[in-house]
Design a protein around this motif. Structure first.
Motif, mmCIF file in Angstrom:
data_model
loop_
_atom_site.group_PDB
_atom_site.id
_atom_site.type_symbol
_atom_site.label_atom_id
_atom_site.label_comp_id
_atom_site.label_asym_id
_atom_site.label_seq_id
_atom_site.Cartn_x
_atom_site.Cartn_y
_atom_site.Cartn_z
ATOM 1 N N PRO A 183 1.004 -1.161 -0.069
ATOM 2 C CA PRO A 183 -0.109 0.025 0.060
ATOM 3 C C PRO A 183 0.831 1.203 -0.171
ATOM 4 O O PRO A 183 2.068 1.155 0.374
ATOM 5 N N SER A 184 0.250 2.334 -0.234
ATOM 6 C CA SER A 184 0.965 3.527 -0.591
ATOM 7 C C SER A 184 1.646 4.015 0.989
ATOM 8 O O SER A 184 2.925 4.520 0.734
ATOM 9 N N ASP A 185 1.023 3.938 1.846
ATOM 10 C CA ASP A 185 1.688 4.294 3.322
ATOM 11 C C ASP A 185 2.694 3.144 3.543
ATOM 12 O O ASP A 185 3.492 3.748 4.593
ATOM 13 N N GLY A 186 3.013 2.092 3.095
ATOM 14 C CA GLY A 186 4.201 1.280 3.085
ATOM 15 C C GLY A 186 5.411 1.406 2.280
ATOM 16 O O GLY A 186 6.466 1.013 2.410
ATOM 17 N N ILE A 187 5.128 2.370 1.006
ATOM 18 C CA ILE A 187 6.295 2.548 0.119
ATOM 19 C C ILE A 187 7.553 3.001 0.573
ATOM 20 O O ILE A 187 8.713 2.531 0.186
ATOM 21 N N ALA A 188 7.369 3.985 1.527
ATOM 22 C CA ALA A 188 8.470 4.573 2.202
ATOM 23 C C ALA A 188 9.216 3.427 3.011
ATOM 24 O O ALA A 188 10.731 3.617 3.109
ATOM 25 N N ASN A 189 8.762 2.246 3.424
ATOM 26 C CA ASN A 189 9.580 1.472 4.080
ATOM 27 C C ASN A 189 10.189 0.381 3.187
ATOM 28 O O ASN A 189 11.031 -0.489 4.046
ATOM 29 N N ILE A 190 10.203 0.548 1.982
ATOM 30 C CA ILE A 190 11.002 -0.541 1.227
ATOM 31 C C ILE A 190 11.895 0.291 0.514
ATOM 32 O O ILE A 190 12.802 -0.627 -0.327
ATOM 33 N N ARG A 191 12.117 1.352 0.490
ATOM 34 C CA ARG A 191 13.095 2.239 -0.504
ATOM 35 C C ARG A 191 14.614 2.036 0.322
ATOM 36 O O ARG A 191 14.955 2.075 1.569
ATOM 37 N N SER A 192 15.587 1.905 -0.497
ATOM 38 C CA SER A 192 17.204 1.847 -0.084
ATOM 39 C C SER A 192 17.269 3.349 0.373
ATOM 40 O O SER A 192 17.306 4.348 -0.106
ATOM 41 N N LYS A 193 18.243 3.344 1.558
ATOM 42 C CA LYS A 193 18.501 4.694 2.062
ATOM 43 C C LYS A 193 19.850 4.692 2.582
ATOM 44 O O LYS A 193 20.466 3.563 2.946
ATOM 45 N N VAL A 194 20.288 5.798 2.804
ATOM 46 C CA VAL A 194 21.665 5.860 3.636
ATOM 47 C C VAL A 194 21.660 6.905 4.867
ATOM 48 O O VAL A 194 20.871 7.581 4.766
ATOM 49 N N TYR A 195 22.217 6.339 5.737
ATOM 50 C CA TYR A 195 21.790 6.883 7.112
ATOM 51 C C TYR A 195 23.448 7.301 7.882
ATOM 52 O O TYR A 195 24.297 6.597 7.443
ATOM 53 N N LEU A 196 23.264 8.425 8.604
ATOM 54 C CA LEU A 196 24.521 8.824 9.241
ATOM 55 C C LEU A 196 24.184 9.067 10.467
ATOM 56 O O LEU A 196 23.012 9.511 10.931
ATOM 57 N N THR A 197 25.023 8.339 11.575
ATOM 58 C CA THR A 197 24.691 8.432 13.051
ATOM 59 C C THR A 197 25.164 9.644 13.327
ATOM 60 O O THR A 197 26.039 10.217 12.801
ATOM 61 N N PRO A 198 24.703 10.103 14.491
ATOM 62 C CA PRO A 198 24.941 11.622 15.014
ATOM 63 C C PRO A 198 26.368 11.496 15.503
ATOM 64 O O PRO A 198 26.816 10.543 15.806
ATOM 65 N N LYS A 199 26.952 12.799 15.793
ATOM 66 C CA LYS A 199 28.308 13.068 16.226
ATOM 67 C C LYS A 199 28.046 12.806 17.928
ATOM 68 O O LYS A 199 27.410 13.578 18.232
ATOM 69 N N LEU A 200 28.618 12.025 18.456
ATOM 70 C CA LEU A 200 28.669 11.777 20.003
ATOM 71 C C LEU A 200 29.894 12.408 20.639
ATOM 72 O O LEU A 200 30.972 12.326 20.128
ATOM 73 N N TRP A 201 29.404 13.034 21.823
ATOM 74 C CA TRP A 201 30.610 13.695 22.553
ATOM 75 C C TRP A 201 30.141 13.220 23.997
ATOM 76 O O TRP A 201 29.218 12.811 24.423
ATOM 77 N N TYR A 202 31.475 13.153 24.685
ATOM 78 C CA TYR A 202 31.456 12.739 26.010
ATOM 79 C C TYR A 202 31.422 14.340 26.816
ATOM 80 O O TYR A 202 31.973 15.229 26.615
ATOM 81 N N VAL A 203 30.245 14.367 27.514
ATOM 82 C CA VAL A 203 30.297 15.287 28.446
ATOM 83 C C VAL A 203 30.479 15.210 30.048
ATOM 84 O O VAL A 203 30.149 14.381 30.542
ATOM 85 N N ARG A 204 32.022 16.039 30.291
ATOM 86 C CA ARG A 204 32.656 15.702 31.489
ATOM 87 C C ARG A 204 32.264 16.679 32.532
ATOM 88 O O ARG A 204 32.322 17.872 32.130
ATOM 89 N N VAL A 205 31.786 16.584 33.528
ATOM 90 C CA VAL A 205 31.239 17.157 34.493
ATOM 91 C C VAL A 205 31.900 17.080 35.714
ATOM 92 O O VAL A 205 31.798 16.030 36.534
ATOM 93 N N ASN A 206 32.745 18.130 35.983
ATOM 94 C CA ASN A 206 33.552 17.954 37.298
ATOM 95 C C ASN A 206 33.164 18.832 38.361
ATOM 96 O O ASN A 206 32.980 20.010 38.350
ATOM 97 N N VAL A 207 32.368 18.181 39.270
ATOM 98 C CA VAL A 207 31.774 18.812 40.517
ATOM 99 C C VAL A 207 32.577 18.978 41.352
ATOM 100 O O VAL A 207 33.291 18.008 42.062
ATOM 101 N N ILE A 208 33.055 20.295 41.687
ATOM 102 C CA ILE A 208 34.048 20.548 42.501
ATOM 103 C C ILE A 208 33.630 20.974 44.078
ATOM 104 O O ILE A 208 33.983 20.389 45.039
#
Length: 775
Positions: A183-208
């Motif tokens: 069906p038309s609402d399922g066409i998007a789920n069959i197409r080939s795609k390329v995905y890029l994962t988000p850039k991940l950072w470590y957040v360092r919190v030094n509680v003094i």
């Protein structure tokens, strides 16, 4: 009933596909040469103009129907528009074409029966052929014809019709004829795609520290700690040892954040006033956009942040944020010098730091051709018939790719090619095959998940450069009933090296960025951070269109690989035994030499030993020459195939059903109490044996320590006396004589041997250990 599988069914098989599509007259491309070329008839429906009105009201609701034999595709329709624009592409596989003409019909959508507006007919033998890198074919205006073939007065349709391959730019977005049942609402789920994962950072919190906290109860010592939250991540510091209004912690809390930064860092200073009661003394919110980014080991400057507090107003009973004199001292930074691990601890597809400024030049190109699959099993039932809608997902570095879903086929043909830049040869590409369960209302069904069919991992360092590997890999899945072969997937892999010198230089570099070694994380922190990174990647990819769903991402990243399994424990034990088998074999061989099992070999060893003692400068050259000859000799039997999933190595084919049931159990366990008790007792038994082995190793080490500790004064006195005598004897005796006599004693004939343990061994076993002091 499926026949029992032979060991060959789990093995790797070399294939010989026609890569590049050796079809006479075809123009081959250099960028799409790892797959078999598949011919498609493409139809681009751009727009129409001056369409005649068909309704009584003088309006027109046009749409286009593209018909080729039994296949029919339709565009979306517009309401009351005589100059519509669709810009949709249709693709018909040449293998399934049985017609000789293509018919493009413009219709008017109606409640009872759609009206015919006009059509354009193309003879297939006159359709031009286009292969990239040729430029796209320009669309043209065609005058519509009626059913008799006469040109109509009004109405033109802009079209482009050509014969191309899957290398065409419009292949991924085209409507495919083999997906006509979707069906038309399922066409998007069959197409080939390329995905890029988000850039991940470590957040360092030094509680003094904190200053001037307002403690409501002055008659008690406050137990103050800091709680830091970032999205669904929350960590706490320990309770400060300073029992006053100026507590100190100096503690690091590490989080994972993804660009673009959507969440803010929330810090709250809380006082533990009771067993289950904590009172907030102040809080502050810090946007991650304002946090400095650290690319090296230099510390960032600390800052003081004012704390705010919720105050309940008397009149309207509303909460108000009130600033007061309390503040907190923090050092916060985004660490870009680390690599954010989101994969298994045993392998990774990307070892670069987060900050792009620290990336080094790429060393090559990885090309993957996902060809076909064979013998896939039915994964679900549709209309009382087993069916499989298979697609592939490949992951390397930050780039994930997903092939087109082939509808209702046990032998799908994808023939799609993808490329990645390689920065480290000691990385792994993962390819997974899944069954798409979101085509026919799957999104509306609660709990619908794409089913895993199998997975393949290939380490790039095991591949020869510039060689095309074409193999059929078994798709194996471990189920509660045991290991099961779900089919085979055929891949073509090529690793091209741009600079052999740079690649060899990489082998001398640390595996991870240097921040991992200068400021390492603990094992517990790594597990938590890896889990957080996996959750972020899974959430971001599931929000794409079409989504790369959570179950797919978690399977590709081996999320549950850290869980206890009797099968994995046995497999790792036998892996250790396999590693030690070489040492054990050398020990057995040397024991046979000492016991003169083969007199000729023992005599030759005596001669070699005497030569090395008389000429000790030959010892090291002889060892390295021997290793060189072994390496050259083994070159004849070097592996010619990339590695694949091994059922014997994993002990997947010999696992007990109860062990598999335990491995697939939820966490916490959902099994009855008697089964959990039995498994707990078995775990205690296995852990007891491991505990005994660890204790024995510790005992030997403690005996070595007690040689000179005077724990046993008589034993230590004997050893010290022996050391004095040995020093005098070795001082007056040439080293060659000592080495010669020692070697001849070790290699003595069995006639001069005793079956009882030797004196040094008896002495060592009598030394004390700390086992006497254990409860």
């Amino acid at each position: 009933m499926q026949r029992p599988l032979r060991p060959d069914d789990y093995s790797l098989k070399e294939t010989a596909p026609q890569l590049g599509g050796n079809v006479p007259g075809d123009k081959l491309t250099t960028t799409y040469d790892l797959v078999e070329q598949m011919q498609y008839l493409y139809v681009r429906v751009v727009k129409a103009k001056d369409l005649p009105a068909k309704d009584v009201t003088g309006s027109l609701d046009p749409y286009v129907e593209v018909r080729l034999g039994n296949y029919k595709g339709t565009t979306k329709h517009f309401e009351k528009k005589n100059n519509p624009e669709w810009n949709q592409v249709f693709a018909f596989s040449r293998e399934r074409i049985q017609a000789t003409a293509l018919e493009v019909i413009v219709k008017d959508k109606d409640f009872i029966k759609d009206d015919f507006v006009g059509r354009v007919i193309f003879e297939l033998n006159e359709v031009p052929k286009r292969v990239p890198p040729d430029s796209p074919l320009a669309p043209q205006w065609y005058r519509l014809e009626d059913r008799k073939g006469d040109k109509v007065n009004n109405g033109e349709l802009m079209l482009a019709v050509w014969m191309g391959t899957q290398a065409d730019e419009v292949f991924a977005e085209a409507w495919h004829s083999d997906a006509a049942s979707v069906p038309s609402d399922g066409i998007a789920n069959i197409r080939s795609k390329v995905y890029l994962t988000p850039k991940l950072w470590y957040v360092r919190v030094n509680v003094i520290e904190a200053q001037d906290l307002l403690i409501p109860d002055k008659g008690r010592y406050p137990e103050v700690y800091v709680k830091v939250s970032l999205g669904n991540q929350a960590l706490k510091t320990r309770i400060s040892q300073s029992k006053n209004a100026n507590p100190m912690w100096n503690e690091d809390l590490i989080f994972v954040a993804a660009e673009p930064f959507e969440e803010r860092l929330l810090l709250s200073v809380e006082d533990k006033v009771g067993p289950n009661k904590d009172e907030v003394l102040g809080r502050t919110m810090i946007p991650l956009q304002n946090v400095p980014r650290r690319l090296d080991y230099k510390p960032v400057p600390s800052q003081w942040y004012n704390l705010e507090r919720h105050v309940l107003l008397e009149g309207d009973q509303k909460k108000k944020e009130v600033k007061f004199s309390s503040r907190i001292h923090l050092r916060i930074c985004l660490d870009g010098g680390y690599h954010v691990l989101d994969e298994s601890t045993h392998y990774s597809s990307d070892l670069r730091p987060t900050a792009k400024q620290l990336w080094k030049q790429s060393i090559g190109i990885l090309e993957l051709g996902i060809l076909t699959a064979q013998g896939l099993l039915p994964m679900k039932t549709k209309d009382e018939k087993g069916t499989t809608d298979a697609y592939c997902v490949a992951k390397y570095g930050q780039k994930w790719v997903r092939t087109r879903t082939i509808i209702d086929s046990f032998t799908p043909k994808w023939n799609e090619q993808y490329t990645w830049e390689v920065y480290d040869p000691c990385t792994v590409i993962t390819i997974g095959v899944f069954d798409n369960c979101h085509l026919h209302g799957g999104d509306k069904a609660a709990g619908t998940r794409d089913t895993r069919i199998g997975k393949v991992r290939i380490r790039l360092s095991t591949l020869e450069t510039d060689r095309v590997y074409t193999h059929s890999y078994p798709l194996l899945v471990l189920l509660p009933s045991g290991v099961k072969k779900m089919g085979e997937v055929q891949l073509a892999v090529r690793f091209t090296c741009s600079s052999l010198l740079n690649m060899m230089y990489m082998y001398s570099q640390p595996l991870l960025p240097k921040m991992h070694y200068l400021y390492p994380f603990s094992v517990t922190q790594l597990d938590i951070l890896r889990h957080q990174a996996t959750q972020i990647v899974s959430m971001r990819l599931s929000r794409a269109e079409p989504p790369l769903r959570r179950e797919v991402v978690e399977y590709m990243l081996d999320v549950d690989s850290h869980m206890w399994s009797m099968r994995k424990s046995k497999a790792n034990f036998f892996r250790i035994m396999s590693v030690l088998s070489g040492i054990i074999a050398v020990g057995k061989w040397f024991d046979q030499i000492c016991h003169w099992k083969n007199p000729l070999t023992t005599v030759l060893i005596h001669i070699l030993f005497i030569i090395l003692v008389l000429y000790p400068e030959l010892i090291l050259p002889t060892i390295f020459l021997y290793l060189f000859l072994i390496g050259v000799w083994y070159f004849r039997w070097r592996p010619r195939h990339p590695p694949h999933m091994d059922t014997r190595l994993s002990h997947a084919d010999s696992a007990h059903p109860d062990e598999l049931d335990e491995e697939f159990d939820t966490f916490p366990s959902s099994r009855p109490g008697d089964i959990v008790r039995m498994r707990y007792d078995r775990l205690r038994s296995v852990a007891g044996r491991i505990q005994t082995v660890v204790g024995d190793i510790a005992t030997q080490g403690e005996r070595l320590q007690n040689l000179l500790s005077w724990r046993d004064p008589r034993a230590t006195a004997l050893f010290v006396t022996f050391c004095l005598i040995a020093a005098i004897v070795l001082y007056v005796t040439p080293f060659r004589v000592v080495a010669l006599l020692t070697g001849l004693y070790v290699l003595r004939h069995p006639r001069f041997r005793h079956k009882l343990p030797s004196i040094p061994l008896n002495f060592f076993r009598r030394l004390p250990a700390r086992t006497d002091s254990m409860l």
